[in-house]
Design an enzyme around this catalytic site. Sequence first.
Site, PDB file in Angstrom:
ATOM      1  N   GLY A 111       0.774  -1.245   0.000  1.00 28.86           N
ATOM      2  CA  GLY A 111       0.000   0.000   0.000  1.00 28.86           C
ATOM      3  C   GLY A 111       0.798   1.284   0.000  1.00 28.86           C
ATOM      4  O   GLY A 111       0.333   2.317  -0.467  1.00 28.86           O
ATOM      5  N   GLU A 124       4.401   4.384   5.422  1.00 25.36           N
ATOM      6  CA  GLU A 124       3.266   3.449   5.399  1.00 25.36           C
ATOM      7  C   GLU A 124       2.000   4.160   4.918  1.00 25.36           C
ATOM      8  O   GLU A 124       1.841   5.374   5.118  1.00 25.36           O
ATOM      9  CB  GLU A 124       3.091   2.883   6.825  1.00 25.36           C
ATOM     10  CG  GLU A 124       1.834   2.109   7.131  1.00 25.36           C
ATOM     11  CD  GLU A 124       1.659   0.811   6.355  1.00 25.36           C
ATOM     12  OE1 GLU A 124       1.946   0.808   5.153  1.00 25.36           O
ATOM     13  OE2 GLU A 124       1.178  -0.175   6.940  1.00 25.36           O
ATOM     14  N   ASP A 125       1.102   3.415   4.297  1.00 26.22           N
ATOM     15  CA  ASP A 125      -0.117   4.025   3.771  1.00 26.22           C
ATOM     16  C   ASP A 125      -1.130   4.360   4.867  1.00 26.22           C
ATOM     17  O   ASP A 125      -1.665   5.453   4.915  1.00 26.22           O
ATOM     18  CB  ASP A 125      -0.767   3.124   2.700  1.00 26.22           C
ATOM     19  CG  ASP A 125      -1.064   1.712   3.186  1.00 26.22           C
ATOM     20  OD1 ASP A 125      -0.622   1.350   4.297  1.00 26.22           O
ATOM     21  OD2 ASP A 125      -1.729   0.957   2.453  1.00 26.22           O
ATOM     22  N   ASP A 158      -4.111   1.278  11.199  1.00 28.27           N
ATOM     23  CA  ASP A 158      -5.456   0.873  11.601  1.00 28.27           C
ATOM     24  C   ASP A 158      -5.335   0.330  13.034  1.00 28.27           C
ATOM     25  O   ASP A 158      -5.295   1.111  13.986  1.00 28.27           O
ATOM     26  CB  ASP A 158      -5.896  -0.173  10.560  1.00 28.27           C
ATOM     27  CG  ASP A 158      -7.310  -0.674  10.721  1.00 28.27           C
ATOM     28  OD1 ASP A 158      -8.008  -0.197  11.617  1.00 28.27           O
ATOM     29  OD2 ASP A 158      -7.724  -1.558   9.962  1.00 28.27           O
ATOM     30  N   PHE A 174     -13.755   1.356   5.321  1.00 33.29           N
ATOM     31  CA  PHE A 174     -12.761   0.754   4.448  1.00 33.29           C
ATOM     32  C   PHE A 174     -12.438   1.731   3.320  1.00 33.29           C
ATOM     33  O   PHE A 174     -13.323   2.125   2.562  1.00 33.29           O
ATOM     34  CB  PHE A 174     -13.258  -0.571   3.888  1.00 33.29           C
ATOM     35  CG  PHE A 174     -12.210  -1.269   3.086  1.00 33.29           C
ATOM     36  CD1 PHE A 174     -11.177  -1.953   3.719  1.00 33.29           C
ATOM     37  CD2 PHE A 174     -12.206  -1.212   1.703  1.00 33.29           C
ATOM     38  CE1 PHE A 174     -10.176  -2.578   2.984  1.00 33.29           C
ATOM     39  CE2 PHE A 174     -11.210  -1.825   0.955  1.00 33.29           C
ATOM     40  CZ  PHE A 174     -10.200  -2.508   1.601  1.00 33.29           C
ATOM     41  N   VAL A 175     -11.169   2.129   3.240  1.00 32.79           N
ATOM     42  CA  VAL A 175     -10.762   3.109   2.227  1.00 32.79           C
ATOM     43  C   VAL A 175      -9.824   2.455   1.222  1.00 32.79           C
ATOM     44  O   VAL A 175      -9.146   1.482   1.540  1.00 32.79           O
ATOM     45  CB  VAL A 175     -10.095   4.352   2.863  1.00 32.79           C
ATOM     46  CG1 VAL A 175     -11.045   5.055   3.809  1.00 32.79           C
ATOM     47  CG2 VAL A 175      -8.806   3.988   3.582  1.00 32.79           C
ATOM     48  N   ASP A 201      -5.617  -0.952  -1.766  1.00 31.68           N
ATOM     49  CA  ASP A 201      -6.452  -1.780  -2.644  1.00 31.68           C
ATOM     50  C   ASP A 201      -7.878  -1.925  -2.134  1.00 31.68           C
ATOM     51  O   ASP A 201      -8.151  -1.831  -0.941  1.00 31.68           O
ATOM     52  CB  ASP A 201      -5.831  -3.172  -2.838  1.00 31.68           C
ATOM     53  CG  ASP A 201      -5.668  -3.945  -1.547  1.00 31.68           C
ATOM     54  OD1 ASP A 201      -5.643  -3.326  -0.468  1.00 31.68           O
ATOM     55  OD2 ASP A 201      -5.554  -5.182  -1.624  1.00 31.68           O
TER      56      ASP A 201
HETATM   57  P1  5GP Z   1      -3.049  -2.522  10.913  1.00 33.27           P
HETATM   58  O1  5GP Z   1      -2.014  -3.580  11.094  1.00 33.27           O
HETATM   59  O2  5GP Z   1      -2.661  -1.172  11.469  1.00 33.27           O
HETATM   60  O3  5GP Z   1      -4.393  -2.973  11.421  1.00 33.27           O
HETATM   61  O4  5GP Z   1      -3.319  -2.375   9.382  1.00 33.27           O
HETATM   62  C1  5GP Z   1      -2.408  -1.887   8.562  1.00 33.27           C
HETATM   63  C2  5GP Z   1      -2.530  -2.485   7.183  1.00 33.27           C
HETATM   64  O5  5GP Z   1      -3.865  -2.927   6.899  1.00 33.27           O
HETATM   65  C3  5GP Z   1      -2.196  -1.432   6.192  1.00 33.27           C
HETATM   66  O6  5GP Z   1      -0.878  -1.570   5.787  1.00 33.27           O
HETATM   67  C4  5GP Z   1      -3.150  -1.702   5.055  1.00 33.27           C
HETATM   68  O7  5GP Z   1      -2.506  -2.554   4.143  1.00 33.27           O
HETATM   69  C5  5GP Z   1      -4.298  -2.444   5.671  1.00 33.27           C
HETATM   70  N1  5GP Z   1      -5.463  -1.582   5.902  1.00 33.27           N
HETATM   71  C6  5GP Z   1      -5.933  -1.077   7.061  1.00 33.27           C
HETATM   72  N2  5GP Z   1      -7.064  -0.363   6.880  1.00 33.27           N
HETATM   73  C7  5GP Z   1      -7.297  -0.393   5.547  1.00 33.27           C
HETATM   74  C8  5GP Z   1      -8.315   0.182   4.706  1.00 33.27           C
HETATM   75  O8  5GP Z   1      -9.247   0.885   5.122  1.00 33.27           O
HETATM   76  N3  5GP Z   1      -8.179  -0.061   3.374  1.00 33.27           N
HETATM   77  C9  5GP Z   1      -7.179  -0.822   2.842  1.00 33.27           C
HETATM   78  N4  5GP Z   1      -7.161  -0.992   1.527  1.00 33.27           N
HETATM   79  N5  5GP Z   1      -6.224  -1.384   3.598  1.00 33.27           N
HETATM   80  C10 5GP Z   1      -6.279  -1.167   4.932  1.00 33.27           C
END
Ligand code: 5GP
Length: 175
Positions: A43, A98-99, A102, A151-152, A158
């Site tokens: 991402g 990082e994108d 979450d 969800f974005v 993606d």
């Molecule tokens: P975390 O480990 O902080 O829960 O999630 C991080 C990863 O989950 C990000 O690198 C991303 O790839 C994915 N992610 C989290 N939220 C979203 C979302 O709303 N949309 C998308 N496409 N990916 C997400």
Amino acid sequence: MNDTDWEVLISADRIQEGIRKLGAELTEIYSGKKIIVIPLLRGGFMFAADLVRYMDVDLQIEFLGAASYGEQTQSSGEVRLTLDTTLPLSGRDVLLVEDIIDTGLTLAYIQKLIKSRNPTSLRTIVLLDKEIRRKVAVEVNECIFSVPDRFVFGYGLDSPGGFDRNLPDIVALKE
Ligand code: 5GP
């Protein structure tokens, strides 16, 4: 996915403006240094590609890959390393890009991995912050935009099935 299924949350222009500002700040912060920029794949690739063009800094690019979502729109909570760096990080100034953050599990895992390699410094920057979903505390130096608990996708992120990373805006599924 169909463009009637989503709405724009953050336009391409706003994204570029935010990244340009951050690029200028990072140019000051890293003045005179040779740094390693690590986009977190997949991402973070688009954000990092734009960001480095706004940074007037001597830099090398390495990649780390992490996956946690699979084909779902909810994090599985299990982080897997899908790609590792090739250059040594020991004694280097590292900028992790990082994108979205979450739950924080992915960044916590990746930061621990990088720190175990003894960089001189580690700075983490994130394009999007979905703060309400945080499960673990993670040190992030800068988040450009906050997003709601939706969800974005687009601009590197993606949609389900791995599509739509090439959209220029950050969008969300209509509720
Ligand atoms: P975390 O480990 O902080 O829960 O999630 C991080 C990863 O989950 C990000 O690198 C991303 O790839 C994915 N992610 C989290 N939220 C979203 C979302 O709303 N949309 C998308 N496409 N990916 C997400």
